[in-house]
Design a protein around this motif. Structure first.
Motif, mmCIF file in Angstrom:
data_model
loop_
_atom_site.group_PDB
_atom_site.id
_atom_site.type_symbol
_atom_site.label_atom_id
_atom_site.label_comp_id
_atom_site.label_asym_id
_atom_site.label_seq_id
_atom_site.Cartn_x
_atom_site.Cartn_y
_atom_site.Cartn_z
ATOM 1 N N MET A 98 -16.402 -0.751 2.416
ATOM 2 C CA MET A 98 -15.629 0.403 2.025
ATOM 3 C C MET A 98 -14.476 -0.013 1.123
ATOM 4 O O MET A 98 -14.196 0.611 0.096
ATOM 5 C CB MET A 98 -15.080 1.053 3.295
ATOM 6 N N ILE A 101 -13.793 9.914 -4.312
ATOM 7 C CA ILE A 101 -12.412 10.184 -4.717
ATOM 8 C C ILE A 101 -12.083 9.488 -6.029
ATOM 9 O O ILE A 101 -11.538 10.088 -6.949
ATOM 10 C CB ILE A 101 -11.425 9.718 -3.622
ATOM 11 N N HIS A 102 -12.457 8.220 -6.101
ATOM 12 C CA HIS A 102 -11.969 7.430 -7.235
ATOM 13 C C HIS A 102 -12.919 7.393 -8.416
ATOM 14 O O HIS A 102 -12.509 7.172 -9.532
ATOM 15 C CB HIS A 102 -11.649 6.005 -6.779
ATOM 16 N N GLU A 145 -16.481 8.398 0.863
ATOM 17 C CA GLU A 145 -15.183 8.997 0.574
ATOM 18 C C GLU A 145 -14.448 8.331 -0.590
ATOM 19 O O GLU A 145 -14.126 9.002 -1.574
ATOM 20 C CB GLU A 145 -14.329 8.988 1.834
ATOM 21 N N PRO A 146 -14.184 7.016 -0.507
ATOM 22 C CA PRO A 146 -13.423 6.427 -1.611
ATOM 23 C C PRO A 146 -14.190 6.482 -2.932
ATOM 24 O O PRO A 146 -13.587 6.655 -3.991
ATOM 25 C CB PRO A 146 -13.212 4.979 -1.156
ATOM 26 N N ARG A 172 -4.435 3.487 -4.321
ATOM 27 C CA ARG A 172 -5.019 3.068 -3.047
ATOM 28 C C ARG A 172 -6.536 3.182 -3.100
ATOM 29 O O ARG A 172 -7.067 4.199 -3.518
ATOM 30 C CB ARG A 172 -4.526 3.960 -1.909
ATOM 31 N N GLY A 173 -7.177 2.148 -2.672
ATOM 32 C CA GLY A 173 -8.635 2.210 -2.624
ATOM 33 C C GLY A 173 -9.262 1.857 -3.955
ATOM 34 O O GLY A 173 -10.360 1.292 -3.991
ATOM 35 N N ARG A 206 -1.858 7.562 -4.517
ATOM 36 C CA ARG A 206 -3.168 7.780 -3.898
ATOM 37 C C ARG A 206 -4.288 7.282 -4.790
ATOM 38 O O ARG A 206 -5.326 6.826 -4.313
ATOM 39 C CB ARG A 206 -3.356 9.276 -3.613
ATOM 40 N N LEU A 258 -18.011 5.878 3.980
ATOM 41 C CA LEU A 258 -18.218 4.990 2.836
ATOM 42 C C LEU A 258 -18.159 5.767 1.519
ATOM 43 O O LEU A 258 -17.663 5.271 0.505
ATOM 44 C CB LEU A 258 -19.596 4.333 2.952
ATOM 45 N N MET A 315 0.826 -1.211 0.000
ATOM 46 C CA MET A 315 0.000 0.000 0.000
ATOM 47 C C MET A 315 0.860 1.260 0.000
ATOM 48 O O MET A 315 0.337 2.363 -0.105
ATOM 49 C CB MET A 315 -0.897 0.041 1.254
ATOM 50 N N MET A 332 -7.581 -2.112 1.471
ATOM 51 C CA MET A 332 -7.078 -2.809 2.651
ATOM 52 C C MET A 332 -8.088 -2.736 3.794
ATOM 53 O O MET A 332 -8.775 -1.734 3.964
ATOM 54 C CB MET A 332 -5.773 -2.131 3.077
#
Ligand SMILES: Nc1ncnc2c1ncn2[C@@H]1O[C@H](COP(=O)(O)OP(=O)(O)OP(=O)(O)O)[C@@H](O)[C@H]1O
Ligand SMILES: Nc1ncnc2c1ncn2[C@@H]1O[C@H](COP(=O)(O)OP(=O)(O)OP(=O)(O)O)[C@@H](O)[C@H]1O
Ligand SMILES: [Mg+2]
Ligand SMILES: [Mg+2]
Lengths: 282, 306, 568, 515
Positions: free
Chosen positions: C179, C131-132, C127-128, C100-101, C97, C125, C66, C106
């Motif tokens: 998540m 973001i992505h 957030e990712p 990740r996710g 970044r 929940l 990670m 993880m």
């Protein structure tokens, strides 16, 4: 031995200790090393118009508004300020530790009563208390020191109380109880050591504030009496001169800051060293 | 919740009573005689006696206290010895200024402390950390008067960005608030730093990072709110201290707060004002702590459950 | 170093490929190697289990992938971590970044602390997803809801607005999984995802992960020291020791034909449920006891408990007395010398509370007698004689030792408290006790943090033994330990029971451990004892569904057996 | 030649809040001059001088025995509420000042009026010695001749207030004053400012010269000075703080900004004549000789003149030929030895804790140390010093600075009774030397009965001798006469003495802005 060794490996701690020792030696040896007598109002210490004189060859740090040598007064003032900053503040921390710890440990009615008392003291304007106490027991250095201790312990007690409440819930205290340890043993042998970091932080951060508090008391006429110098009252006496005679504020200010900072460096180092879990770490 | 508030208010009343009693006894024990003070240099002994009688100072302490409490219950704090005005009027007149300075001072203090403390925590052990921690010491050890005057010289007298003195507009409050902020931020910075170091080591911070959250967001949205709790407690304490007045800062900036009132009253042994200010600031401390206790659950939902 | 991935002979390209990963820890005394040339591949849709004792480098491996190693103390020295065609070790923090996710997600061991306590579940929940995947809140919300449904949480809509502390541990771990999977990552790294959970909950979570793996096509790296879980979940197993990967192979191969003696040890140390079926009492471990099987030593119970009730939080409030919450409700049992009573039940069933109450550490109602004497009041003085008879060993050996006291002082502490012997006597006794629990006497001057978990628990046992007690309450005292270490500590406890005639009140939620240790078993649920009898009776002919569920939930460290059971 | 600008408003600053504007109560130097400008009195002084002139009174007559004063009031004078001022207002106002219920500090000044004892003792409701035969005539009957009586009628406590307003406002009258002076109070924002506006109907021609003034309170002197230099403030009421004095004095604007003049003030050390070993006159004389007054004036940056007698130079009766005790350490030591203290002794010196008083006390301490007298300094809050001074046997020596304010009126009697006469040597009194000389008291009474204005000089001489003779007993060490230094903005005009008016400090009626 190990502590000494660990200590010497930290440059900041050694620096702190050196300054603390220097201040201590300065304070103790003031009569030997000071160029003048502490309250001697030198004839050539003032200009003809009565203004203080800036740092020069004769007066390394300049003179004050009465024509006294500032360096000399700082050296002698170190005694007062160390007593106020270290003893008075130390006593405050000790009382705060005691009360907070007891209240946090005892809980129940006794603990509650103690905490209500602390709340009451906290709600009471500290300065007023200081003024009245000092006015009642004619101000002398030791009285002032004790008055400051009486006023400053409250916040420490609050913090320690909260922390103790947390500690009491921890397993090792439960383990201790299951072994049949008495209250005294648990409190002094097991809880107290864990409160040392807090005590050290307050003990060192409080030095500067108490030294300045003493000056406020002097200003109200309930502090250390003139001509006895203290770093705080040197600043306080001449703080309005800071544009016309900045040395009168800057030098004692540096003295307070440096001393408080150095105690803090020493305290930080001790805290790390005394905490076995920190050993060997950065 | 309601029960909590009621119980705390009950406690507050007890504390106020205690504070009133202690203050009363202490003031009574003071050697200074307000009547002599009031009568002035030219007064005859008869005048002094008359004034003492009119103020009720010739009565036993307990009678005076009961009388005071009786009035207090009716919201009457008495009249100032020197000004003859109702203490309540005097305090209320200065309350807005005190509240404004308190709020803005705390805001600045917290803003500076929070920022510096966070920065220090993020660079723990590094040069920035050391710098911030040293700076926090400078703030803690600096004499208030000098800091206040220095800011005034620089920003008001020389640069003329802000007015030198007075009360009324937003620009008036900037310098006093800044002074308080600079002086108080040191404590906050230290507290925030240690709280943040704690929080940054928590699992949920690692979780946030593992989600791909940007570091800025990790710090601001995940770490800072968790580090706020001790700050709230500290603000509770500060509310009380600021309510009692920040004498020096008020004096330098000509700020019409309670501090100046209290200071003069102490010098003049104006007992009703001293009592009034004492009670108000005790009340503020109690309320401050209560607010801190009530705000805490908003910040940390876990406390709500308790 | 083994390059074991080759011999498994997969043809399709691995999703993740770690090659020669070497990590150093920066300490005051210079660099210390914590990962040494670790290499493995992770195939698409595959579950790779990383096993090994505590401190072997499992977590460091996963954090390396990670790129979440603490910057100040750990550093990747060499090696590559390839995800598809990208080498993660070379990515900028910014690009990392994005990985990740989205590509690698993880989940962590502690569901209690891995969620931000001051943020709603919904926010965390979202957030990712935001973001992505970008998009607006509403669609992200919809997806978050779908994920919550996927992890089979009840009332998913309500959960979005709740805070972590309002959920149970199992629910929180489900949220973590939701998540982690919300952006459909290629790789899911799960670091001890069920260690902190109840067996029954653990079983549910493991099942869920298996199902989701199929649904989302995610590859999983599962880190665990529980060989039962490994057997349950793994396609392939990698065993780590001291920062090296010592063995890697298919689950069946590793369990049935372990190449390394270390792996064999690890597997052997796992208590298997049902291992002691058909016997009474725990196995005999000392030679002396084998020679002369102990007869019932006495009929007098060391501990007698009748109608024990404990309520928390009772107090006089402003609006009348508050009743408080009843944690233990009318519990009765007895325990005789030389015997072990196992206390089982799921989390919160009142086991620890019972343990503390019988030692008079918390106020209770009912009758408790130790050594025939009823505990009357709880003053330190009155309790002191009882304290000599009864001792406690806690779950977390670290937390129950004062970190600022040397272990020698800690072991001598009870003697000091009870005023037994002088300094020299105590030092002798400390040395003897240390030897007795398998440590060398010279460690007495060290501090708790300088020991491993297993060693610390031995120290706690030594401390408990120093007063020669008749009864020891052991509350989850091996739960925090590695399997291999756990087995050794359990053996030690059995040995001490045989030689010293100790009685144990053995509290655990691990049915396999209870089976191994107990003569008698009491099963708790909701503060009551729902089943009480000889171990054999409870394990082999349980009358209670609850008990049977507990037993069934225990993973069995045998990949062949378990999977068949699942399939069937 | 300057001409006053029309329509000007000025800003004045003070550090302390203005306590009250009730003329029967206000008694500090900040409100003193404001009360003067808000109210009118029968008598007044010519601005900048100590010359008494009739004010609200048009004329007055004194009987030859000095026991009755008859005043004819000016007609058509109105209170700012519009009602005309009549004789009964005068009677009411004086009675109110004496009435114990008022809690006024000035009651004692009216002690000569017949009926005073009854009223102040609570046995009567009014003063039988004040009669109002008609609306424009007031007659005062005195029980004894009082040469200062006209001064008494010029002090603030004798200000005329309208009964109906006082009774309506009660204790709040001090915040909402109504008078018939040169100004009216427009607005009072507590803790911030007071706004005064010109009284258009004021009976004195061309007065005041400004349209109004604003008093800003809570202003730190140092900051007030900065603001003054920038033109935000016109008069810094607290003067120039020591830390800035030299800078300003030696600066380019000094002549425009600084007004420096004498005031009716003497800084002294009261030596407690009832405390050992200070009860020995030789010891007190020795102490007098030990003080290096030149150096002490240097410490206050030369803002004072060394003094040798209690009366300040501007006061009638000041004896400029009197030499006092010259600075002479050898002689002082010899006197101490004579008194039996060749090695000195230990004692204490009380002082106010506000700058520069602790510094002056330290300078005194060093001077005493030179003759072997070790004086411990007790720098306390004013109230505590005053309390110690008024308690018999408590404070051996007190430095008066910070507590001795200007004379209430320019007459030597004001410098005697409470602070050096037997009447002040009582519990709670202000005679901190506890000096009581019956002989001098008798002479003081004699001087005060010379109420015939023709005997003015004779009276002044008699008073002067009281003070110089008293110095033989050395109950005081007169240290210096502090000059008053006021800072004003460049635009302010007028002679210096209206900014340091001997009877009002700042004379708001007279100051003006230059055109
Ligand atoms: N931040 C760190 N600084 C220094 N050394 C570390 C750090 N984190 C881990 N280590 C060391 O790296 C080694 C591997 O640790 P790691 O956490 O990967 O073990 P693990 O296999 O996950 O063990 P466990 O089962 O206890 O979680 C250990 O020796 C540990 O001491
Ligand atoms: N100090 C406490 N105050 C209030 N409630 C408590 C406290 N300790 C435990 N409880 C409650 O009492 C009940 C029983 O708790 P206990 O710790 O005995 O459970 P346990 O069986 O040991 O669970 P675990 O397996 O999780 O350790 C739980 O509902 C718990 O929430
Ligand atoms: Mg790990
Ligand atoms: Mg438990």
């Amino acid at each position: 031995m190990r502590i000494v060794h660990e200590f010497l490996r930290r440059p900041t701690a050694v620096f702190g200790l050196a300054v603390v020792l220097l201040v201590l030696i300065g304070a103790l040896a003031a009569p030997l090393v000071a160029p003048y007598a502490p309250d001697e109002q030198l004839f050539d210490g003032l200009t003809l118009e009565g203004a203080p004189i800036g740092p020069n060859g004769a007066f390394l740090l300049g003179t004050d508004t009465l024509g006294r040598d500032l360096l000399t007064r700082l050296l002698f003032g170190a005694r007062t300020s160390l007593i106020i900053g270290v003893v008075a503040n130390g006593t405050a921390v000790a009382i705060g530790l005691g009360v907070g710890m007891l209240a946090g440990y005892l809980r129940g009615p006794a603990g509650n009563a103690l905490m209500r008392f602390t709340d009451l003291m906290m709600a009471f304007p500290a300065l007023l208390l200081a003024i009245v106490l000092a006015a009642l027991f004619h101000p002398s250095l030791w009285i002032v020191a004790m008055v400051i201790a009486m006023v400053n312990w409250v916040q420490v007690a609050r913090i320690v109380y909260t922390e103790t409440r947390g500690l009491v819930e921890r397993d090792f205290i439960l383990a201790e109880r299951s072994l049949g340890a008495g209250h005294g043993r648990i409190v002094f042998r097991h809880i107290l050591p864990h409160l040392m970091p807090t005590a050290i932080v307050w003990g060192t951060l409080g030095i500067a504030t108490t030294v300045l508090l003493e000056a406020t008391l002097s200003f109200l006429g309930v502090g250390v009496q003139p001509p006895e110098p203290s770093w705080g009252n040197i600043i306080f006496e001449s703080q309005s001169f800071f544009t016309s005679a900045p040395w009168l504020v800057v030098f004692p200010g540096i003295a307070i800051l440096l001393t408080a900072l150095s105690f803090n460096l020493v305290g930080d180092a001790l805290r790390d060293i005394l905490d076995p879990t920190q050993r060997g770490r950065m | 919740m309601i029960e909590l508030i009621l119980r705390r208010l009950g406690g507050a009343l007890m504390i106020l009573f205690g504070v009133a009693a202690i203050t009363f006894v202490l003031l009574y024990a003071l050697p200074a005689d307000p009547a002599v003070q009031l009568a002035g240099r030219s007064a005859t002994a008869q005048t002094v006696a008359n004034i003492r009688h009119e103020l009720g100072l010739d009565q036993p302490l307990i009678v005076q206290f009961v009388h005071y409490l009786g009035n207090l219950v009716q919201g009457d704090l008495g009249r100032s010895y020197t000004q003859k005005t109702e203490v309540m009027t005097l305090i209320l007149a200065r309350l807005p200024a005190t509240l404004i300075l308190m709020v803005s001072g705390i805001l600045v203090e917290v803003a500076i402390g929070l920022t510096l403390g966070t920065i220090a925590a993020l660079s723990r052990g590094g040069a920035v950390d050391r710098l911030v921690m040293t700076a926090s010491f400078v703030g803690v050890s600096a004499p208030q008067f000098v800091v206040a005057l220095l800011l005034l010289y620089v920003f008001a007298a020389t640069l003329q960005w802000f007015p030198m003195s007075g009360f009324g507009t937003v620009s008036h409050v900037v310098l006093p608030a800044l002074t308080l902020g600079v002086l108080g931020a040191g404590w906050y910075a230290r507290m925030v730093r240690s709280a943040m170091i704690d929080v940054l080591n928590q699992d949920y911070i690692r979780t946030a990072r593992a989600k791909g959250v940007a570091e800025r967001t990790v710090v601001l949205r995940h770490a800072v709110p968790n580090a706020l709790l001790p700050i709230v407690a500290m603000i509770g304490i500060d509310i009380g201290q600021f309510m009692g007045g920040v004498v020096v800062v008020e004096a330098v900036y000509g700020w019409p707060g309670i501090g100046q009132l209290a200071w003069q009253a102490i010098q003049q042994v104006d007992i009703p004002i001293i009592m009034g200010v004492t009670l108000i600031s005790s009340l503020a401390i109690v309320v401050g702590n209560l607010i801190a206790d009530l705000v805490a659950p908003l910040i940390d939902p876990r406390i709500r459950a308790r | 170093m083994t390059d074991a991935s080759g011999d498994f002979g997969r043809t399709d390209a691995p999703v993740l490929s770690v090659d020669g990963l070497t990590v150093d820890a920066l300490t005051e005394r210079g660099a210390k190697r914590v990962l040494d040339a670790v290499s493995f591949d992770l195939g698409a849709g595959e579950t790779l289990c990383l096993a090994g004792e505590s401190g072997s480098g499992k977590s460091v491996t996963s954090l390396s992938v990670m790129r979440l190693l603490p910057r100040a103390s750990l550093r990747i020295v060499s090696g590559s971590i390839r995800l598809g065609d990208r080498d993660l070790t070379g990515l900028s923090e910014r690009t990392m970044r994005e990985v990740r996710g989205r590509d690698v997600a993880m989940i962590f061991q502690e569901p209690m602390t891995s969620l931000n306590p001051v943020m709603t579940v919904g926010k965390q929940l979202l957030e990712p997803i935001l973001i992505h995947q970008g998009g607006d809140e509403a669609s992200a919300r919809a997806q978050a809801l779908r994920m919550l449904e996927a992890v089979q949480i009840t009332e998913p809509v309500r959960r979005l607005g709740q805070y972590p502390h309002e959920l149970s541990g199992g629910m929180r771990q489900r949220v973590m999984i939701a998540m982690a999977l919300s952006c459909r990552p290629k790789v899911l790294i799960a670091d001890e995802p069920t260690t902190a959970l109840d067996v029954t909950v653990q079983a549910q979570i493991l099942k869920l992960m298996r199902e989701l793996k199929g649904e989302f096509g995610t590859s999983i790296i599962l880190i665990t020291h529980d060989m039962g879980v490994v057997a349950e979940m793994a396609d392939r197993v990698a065993v780590m020791k001291d920062g090296r990967l010592v063995e890697i192979g298919s689950a069946v191969d590793v369990f049935e034909r372990p190449a390394q003696s270390y792996t064999r040890e690890l597997i052997a140390a796992v208590p298997r449920i049902g291992a002691r079926a058909g016997t009474d009492g725990p196995p005999v471990v000392t030679a002396a006891a084998k020679a002369a099987p102990a007869a019932e030593k006495s009929l007098e119970p060391v501990l007698a408990v009748q109608n024990l009730t404990v309520a928390y939080g009772a107090r006089a409030g402003l609006f009348g007395r508050k009743a408080g919450q009843t944690a233990v409700d009318g519990v009765s049992f007895e325990l005789r010398a030389g015997r072990t009573l196992g206390l089982v039940g799921e989390s919160g069933s009142g086991k620890s509370t019972t343990g503390k109450a019988v030692l008079g550490l918390i106020p209770y109602q009912g009758y408790v007698a130790i050594g025939g004497e009823e505990l009357m009041d709880f003053s330190v003085k009155a309790m002191r004689p009882v304290r000599r008879l009864a001792q406690m060993i806690f779950q977390d050996p670290y937390a129950s030792l004062d970190s600022r006291m040397t272990v020698g002082a800690a072991i001598a502490e009870p003697m000091a408290i009870h005023g037994i012997g002088d300094r020299v006597d105590r030092a002798d006794r400390v040395a003897e006790l240390l030897r007795r629990v398998g440590l060398t006497p010279d460690v007495a001057s060290r501090y708790p943090h300088e020991f491993s978990g297993g060693q610390r628990q031995r120290i706690c046992i030594a401390r408990a033994l120093s007063l020669k007690p008749k009864l020891i309450v052991a509350d989850e005292s091996v739960a925090a330990l590695d399997v291999s270490v756990r087995a050794k500590v359990l053996d030690l406890m059995l040995e001490l029971q045989e030689t010293e005639g100790l009685a144990y009140l053995f509290i655990s939620h691990d049915m396999a451990v209870i089976e191994r240790m107990s003569h008698d078993v009491a099963v708790m649920n909701g503060g009551r004892i729902v089943e009480y009898g000889s171990r054999r009776a409870v394990f082999e002919n349980s009358e209670q569904d609850y008990t049977r569920r507990l037993i069934a939930a225990v993973p069995i460290p045998d990949p062949t057996r378990r999977r068949l059971a699942m399939a069937g | 030649e300057e001409t006053p600008a029309k329509g000007a408003n000025i800003v004045v600053t003070y550090k302390d809040d203005i306590a009250t504007l009730d003329p029967a109560i206000g008694y500090d130097w900040q409100n003193w001059s404001m009360i003067k400008s808000l109210f009118s009195r029968l008598m007044e002084y010519t601005p900048g001088t100590a010359d008494l002139v009739p004010s609200l009174a048009e004329s007055f007559e004194i009987t030859s025995d000095g026991l009755a004063y008859t005043f004819k009031l000016r007609k058509g004078v109105k209170f700012s509420n519009g009602r005309e001022v009549v004789a009964s207002d005068v009677k009411y106002s004086i009675e109110r000042a004496v009435n114990p219920k008022t809690q006024g500090p000035g009651a004692g000044f009216f002690g000569a009026i017949v009926g005073f004892d009854d009223l102040s003792g609570g046995k009567a409701e009014g003063l039988s010695g004040i009669e109002t035969p008609d609306d424009h005539t007031v007659v005062f009957k005195l029980g004894r001749p009082d040469a200062t009586f006209l001064h008494v009628l010029a002090i603030n406590f004798a200000s005329i207030v309208p009964k109906e307003v006082v009774e309506a406002e009660g204790q709040d009258f001090g915040k909402k004053p109504v008078g018939s002076g040169a100004f009216v109070l427009k607005d009072w924002v507590i803790g911030q400012k007071l706004v005064f506006e010109k009284n258009p109907n004021f009976y004195v021609a061309d007065t005041p010269k400004i349209d109004g003034f604003t008093v800003e309170v809570g202003q730190e002197p140092l900051v007030a000075l900065l603001r003054l230099q920038q033109g935000e403030v016109d008069i810094a009421g607290d003067g120039i703080p020591p830390s800035k004095f030299l800078e300003i004095k030696n600066g380019p604007d000094a002549a425009d900004i600084i007004v420096d003049g004498e005031q009716l003030q003497t800084g002294y050390v009261a030596i407690n004549t009832r405390v050992k070993p200070l009860d020995d006159v030789k010891v007190r004389q020795a102490l007098n000789m030990a003080v290096n007054k030149e150096r002490i004036t240097r410490i206050v940056n030369g803002r004072a003149t060394p003094a040798n007698q209690p009366l300040p130079p501007l006061m009638p009766g000041y004896d400029k030929d009197f030499k006092g005790y010259a600075y002479d350490i050898d002689k002082a030591k010899a006197l101490l030895a004579e008194a039996g203290y060749p090695d000195g002794f230990e004692t204490a010196l009380y002082a106010s804790s506000t700058d520069p008083n602790p510094r002056i006390a330290q300078a005194l301490q060093q001077d005493f140390a030179a003759i072997g007298v070790k004086a411990e300094i007790k720098a306390l809050a004013n109230a505590n010093v005053i309390a110690a001074g008024g308690t018999e046997g408590e404070a051996p020596m007190i430095w008066s600075g910070g507590m001795a304010w200007i004379a209430d009126f320019p007459d030597p009697s004001n410098f005697y009774g409470p602070i050096l006469g037997c009447a002040g040597a009582v519990q709670g009194g202000w005679n901190w030397a506890w000096y009581c000389n019956k002989d001098l008291d008798a002479r003081a009474i004699e001087a005060d009965s010379m109420s015939d204005p023709a005997r003015k000089d004779e009276r002044a001489k008699l008073w002067g001798s009281v003070f110089t003779d008293l110095m033989a007993d050395a109950p005081w060490i007169p240290v210096f006469n502090e000059r008053r230094v006021v800072a004003k903005s460049k635009r302010m005009g007028g002679p210096g003495n209206i900014y340091i008016d001997p009877t009002r400090v700042i004379n708001y009626d007279a100051v003006y802005v230059k055109q």
